[in-house]
Design a protein around this motif. Structure first.
Motif, PDB file in Angstrom:
ATOM      1  N   THR A   1     117.538 115.440 194.882  1.00 31.98           N
ATOM      2  CA  THR A   1     118.143 115.270 196.204  1.00 31.98           C
ATOM      3  C   THR A   1     117.358 114.225 196.987  1.00 31.98           C
ATOM      4  N   LEU A   2     118.062 113.223 197.490  1.00 31.93           N
ATOM      5  CA  LEU A   2     117.421 112.146 198.236  1.00 31.93           C
ATOM      6  C   LEU A   2     117.653 112.319 199.733  1.00 31.93           C
ATOM      7  N   LEU A   3     116.568 112.473 200.488  1.00 31.00           N
ATOM      8  CA  LEU A   3     116.607 112.481 201.956  1.00 31.00           C
ATOM      9  C   LEU A   3     116.138 111.116 202.418  1.00 31.00           C
ATOM     10  N   HIS A   4     116.683 110.635 203.524  1.00 28.45           N
ATOM     11  CA  HIS A   4     116.383 109.263 203.923  1.00 28.45           C
ATOM     12  C   HIS A   4     116.314 109.081 205.438  1.00 28.45           C
ATOM     13  N   PHE A   5     115.569 108.073 205.845  1.00 24.99           N
ATOM     14  CA  PHE A   5     115.560 107.589 207.221  1.00 24.99           C
ATOM     15  C   PHE A   5     115.510 106.069 207.127  1.00 24.99           C
TER      16      PHE A   5
ATOM     17  N   HIS B   1     112.525 110.776 200.688  1.00 23.90           N
ATOM     18  CA  HIS B   1     111.921 111.934 200.030  1.00 23.90           C
ATOM     19  C   HIS B   1     112.841 112.410 198.923  1.00 23.90           C
ATOM     20  N   ILE B   2     112.278 112.584 197.730  1.00 24.36           N
ATOM     21  CA  ILE B   2     113.030 113.175 196.620  1.00 24.36           C
ATOM     22  C   ILE B   2     112.677 114.655 196.584  1.00 24.36           C
ATOM     23  N   ARG B   3     113.653 115.500 196.870  1.00 22.52           N
ATOM     24  CA  ARG B   3     113.448 116.942 196.908  1.00 22.52           C
ATOM     25  C   ARG B   3     114.067 117.587 195.680  1.00 22.52           C
TER      26      ARG B   3
ATOM     27  N   LYS C   1     116.795 110.347 189.146  1.00 22.28           N
ATOM     28  CA  LYS C   1     118.014 111.027 188.707  1.00 22.28           C
ATOM     29  C   LYS C   1     118.608 111.734 189.919  1.00 22.28           C
ATOM     30  N   ILE C   2     119.297 110.972 190.741  1.00 24.83           N
ATOM     31  CA  ILE C   2     119.788 111.489 192.015  1.00 24.83           C
ATOM     32  C   ILE C   2     121.158 112.139 191.850  1.00 24.83           C
ATOM     33  N   PHE C   3     121.225 113.370 192.306  1.00 22.40           N
ATOM     34  CA  PHE C   3     122.484 114.121 192.292  1.00 22.40           C
ATOM     35  C   PHE C   3     123.093 114.190 193.686  1.00 22.40           C
TER      36      PHE C   3
END
Length: 317
Positions: A78-82, A72-74, A116-118
């Motif tokens: 911000t990248l959330l992952h499983f 999920h890109i929030r 564009k992941i921070f």
């Protein structure tokens, strides 16, 4: 919704193929079931699924149509992952060959390259995996923080009786907060974000902090302790949820004003928040910095037990 252009046609020359694509709306229930058994590690990702959030992506095995990973890109950065196949070597669904793992990494890399992941946020091994890909793309790592993941299923006898109010807590008014408390809580929120969240090259303006606080007051559970100070009522400590999943409510934003520390105020506020979570039939979880011994001791005294490792990594924008 974020634009992500990646072919959903599997590569033809591999015996088992994968596709990386946007999660379809009618697949949310399938995705919830996919991550639920390890929800403690990805409560924010579960919240995104349940709340109808956009920008959810799935890695799918084209042969058996099973999910292999969820992302999920929030807030666009911000990248959330499983990514369960990293740690479930004995799971037959993830008995991948070296060539299959290579294809998966190429697909994930192509996806990450399009964003564009921070910040990368989640279970330790998953964050390490994404971090290595970003560094391979010459993204500059500016901070990486390791945490202990803890849970509280309320089996402690502490939760079978009323809160014992210590003498120095009697002037405190601890209550659940609403949007009307935004002005009173802004100093605590600013202090929390400065001490616990801010990283090099990324300082949040007062406007951003106010927006984050207002959003949390609207969507999450926040308890705060208020005390009379010089003729005014001052918020001196707070604790909140920062993600509300299916079975877990994740706690964050735990902070006490510097002038009021070492009085046990956080214990008092946390007990109120935890009883609220228990009343809603959820299990509480949180992550705490590995070297933060005072916080780990506080949480242990409240019934939390270690459950794993968590990591947050920040990259140059």
């Amino acid at each position: 919704m974020l634009k992500f252009r990646l072919s959903s046609t599997p590569t033809k020359n591999l015996k088992t193929n994968f596709t990386f694509r946007s999660l379809l709306e009618n697949e949310r229930e399938q995705a919830v079931h996919f991550i639920e058994y390890r929800e403690i590690e990805c409560t924010a990702l579960m919240e995104a699924l349940l709340s109808g959030a956009e920008n959810l992506f799935v890695l799918e095995n084209c042969q058996n149509k099973k999910f292999c990973a969820l992302f999920h890109i929030r807030n666009e950065s911000t990248l959330l992952h499983f990514i369960p196949f990293l740690t479930e070597e004995n799971n037959p669904d993830y008995n991948f060959t070296i060539s299959q793992l290579k294809q998966i990494r190429e697909l994930v890399t192509e996806f990450i390259q399009s964003q564009k992941i921070f910040c990368v946020y989640g279970e330790h091994f998953g964050t390490e995996y994404i971090k290595a890909i970003l560094e391979g793309l010459n993204k500059k790592l500016i901070a990486s923080m390791d945490y202990v993941l803890m849970k509280n299923d309320f089996t402690s006898e502490l939760y079978s009786k009323e809160i014992v109010v210590k003498e120095n807590w009697k002037n405190l008014n601890v209550r659940k907060c609403s949007l009307e408390d935004s002005t009173k809580l802004i100093e605590l929120e600013r202090g929390y974000r400065t001490e616990e969240v801010a990283v090099l090259e990324h300082k949040e303006s007062d406007k951003v902090v106010q927006y984050i606080l207002s959003k949390a007051l609207s969507a999450q559970i926040i308890f705060a302790a208020f005390e009379p100070v010089n003729g005014t009522i001052k918020a001196v400590a707070k604790a909140a949820t920062n993600a509300k999943g299916k079975n877990f409510y994740q706690i964050g934003g735990v902070y006490c004003h510097r002038d009021f520390r070492n009085n046990g105020y956080m214990n008092y506020v946390m007990q109120h928040l935890l009883r609220c979570i228990k009343a809603e039939g959820k299990t509480a979880n949180l992550f705490v910095k590995i070297k933060n011994e005072p916080a780990k001791k506080l949480y242990a005294n409240l019934g939390f037990i270690p459950e794993g490792k968590y990591q947050i990594a920040y990259f140059q924008k």
